[in-house]
Write a protein that holds these residues in place. Structure first.
Motif, short mmCIF file in Angstrom:
data_model
loop_
_atom_site.label_atom_id
_atom_site.label_comp_id
_atom_site.label_asym_id
_atom_site.label_seq_id
_atom_site.Cartn_x
_atom_site.Cartn_y
_atom_site.Cartn_z
N GLN A 109 42.66 43.25 38.47
CA GLN A 109 42.94 42.21 37.49
C GLN A 109 43.81 42.76 36.36
O GLN A 109 43.55 43.84 35.83
CB GLN A 109 41.63 41.66 36.92
N VAL A 110 44.83 42.00 36.02
CA VAL A 110 45.75 42.41 34.96
C VAL A 110 46.08 41.19 34.09
O VAL A 110 45.97 40.04 34.53
CB VAL A 110 47.06 42.99 35.53
N GLU A 111 46.49 41.46 32.87
CA GLU A 111 46.97 40.39 32.00
C GLU A 111 48.44 40.14 32.30
O GLU A 111 49.23 41.07 32.42
CB GLU A 111 46.79 40.78 30.53
N PRO A 165 36.21 42.16 32.68
CA PRO A 165 36.48 40.75 32.99
C PRO A 165 35.73 40.30 34.24
O PRO A 165 35.44 41.10 35.13
CB PRO A 165 37.99 40.73 33.21
N HIS A 166 35.42 39.01 34.30
CA HIS A 166 34.84 38.44 35.50
C HIS A 166 35.86 38.47 36.64
O HIS A 166 37.07 38.49 36.40
CB HIS A 166 34.42 36.98 35.26
N SER A 167 35.39 38.44 37.86
CA SER A 167 36.30 38.33 39.00
C SER A 167 36.97 36.97 38.98
O SER A 167 36.47 36.01 38.38
CB SER A 167 35.54 38.50 40.32
N MET A 168 38.11 36.86 39.63
CA MET A 168 38.86 35.62 39.62
C MET A 168 38.12 34.49 40.35
O MET A 168 38.38 33.32 40.10
CB MET A 168 40.24 35.82 40.28
N ALA A 169 37.18 34.84 41.22
CA ALA A 169 36.45 33.82 41.99
C ALA A 169 35.16 33.40 41.30
O ALA A 169 34.54 32.40 41.71
CB ALA A 169 36.14 34.35 43.39
#
Length: 248
Positions: A109-111, A165-169
């Motif tokens: 995960q990246v911004e 951060p939370h996972s994207m799912a």
């Protein structure tokens, strides 16, 4: 594949996109699905004591994309002026093997910058979001004191107990569980965005302002998505007592 490789080039993992000249095909129009007034009330009541309540409110009352919600930081909110600034999104980035320069079957995960230039925007937020944001800030401070040096402080409003951060799912998984437990049709974060759009249309907000609120690339994109429901007779705004029109 083309999109993944394009992201890899932008991030500096590849020198060029080997499939940039591949043929593109028209994107299939998405099916628009939004809960009605009764279902939306039930969702909000069910989510009130859920750890994802703030994120769900941001989806329904601000129409944010999943990556925009997960990328929000406390510093993005102006509590005095009841507004939030959208200036980034969180996204999965493909990992590249430095030796072979090949894609690895793994993501991190990246911004990133928002999806389009028009996705940079400032939106008005209702008091309920401010109230929940204050509660979330207190929870984050508690976690910081609990994890001490092991806490990863990224200033995210939506994060795990250790600050990561939370996972994207994760938000879609949470929504699925809430809907299943409360007899609601299964929805995604994007469905919350459609609820928001329907609210604005029912309030008579001009299409150009709805497009700005959603951060669409152009008003044509908005019309393409919502032309079939612009004259719908849903009345899901009766329980709303705030104006969610963006600052344009």
């Amino acid at each position: 594949m083309n999109i993944a490789l394009k992201d890899a080039v932008s991030a500096g993992y590849l020198n060029r996109n080997p499939v940039s000249a591949s043929k593109t095909y028209p994107r299939k129009k998405a099916n628009i699905f939004a809960l009605d007034k009764v279902q939306t009330k039930r969702l909000l009541n069910a989510a009130k004591y859920n750890e994802w309540y703030l994120e769900i409110l941001l989806g329904i009352f601000c129409g944010l994309r999943k990556g925009e919600i997960l990328g929000l930081k406390f510093g993005d909110f102006d509590l005095e002026n009841h507004s939030v600034k959208i200036s980034r999104q969180l996204s999965n980035n493909p990992l590249i093997d430095n030796k072979s320069n090949k894609l690895v079957d793994e993501y991190r995960q990246v911004e990133k910058a928002p999806k389009t230039n028009n996705s940079y925007r400032t939106l008005k937020i209702p008091q309920i979001i401010i109230d929940e944001l204050v509660k979330r800030k207190g929870w984050v401070e508690y976690c910081k004191n609990s994890y001490l040096d092991q806490y990863e402080d990224h200033d995210y409003i939506s994060c795990q107990k250790n600050g990561k951060p939370h996972s994207m799912a994760s938000m879609n998984i949470a929504l699925t569980k809430i809907c299943k437990r409360n007899g609601l049709p299964p929805i995604s974060v994007h469905s919350l965005r459609h609820i928001y759009s329907t609210i604005l249309m029912e309030k008579g907000v001009p299409l150009v302002q709805i497009s700005a609120a959603l951060g669409h690339e152009s008003i044509h994109t908005t019309f393409e998505y919502y032309c079939d429901v612009m004259n719908g007779d849903k009345e899901i705004i009766e329980f709303m007592n705030q104006s969610f029109v963006p600052d344009c």
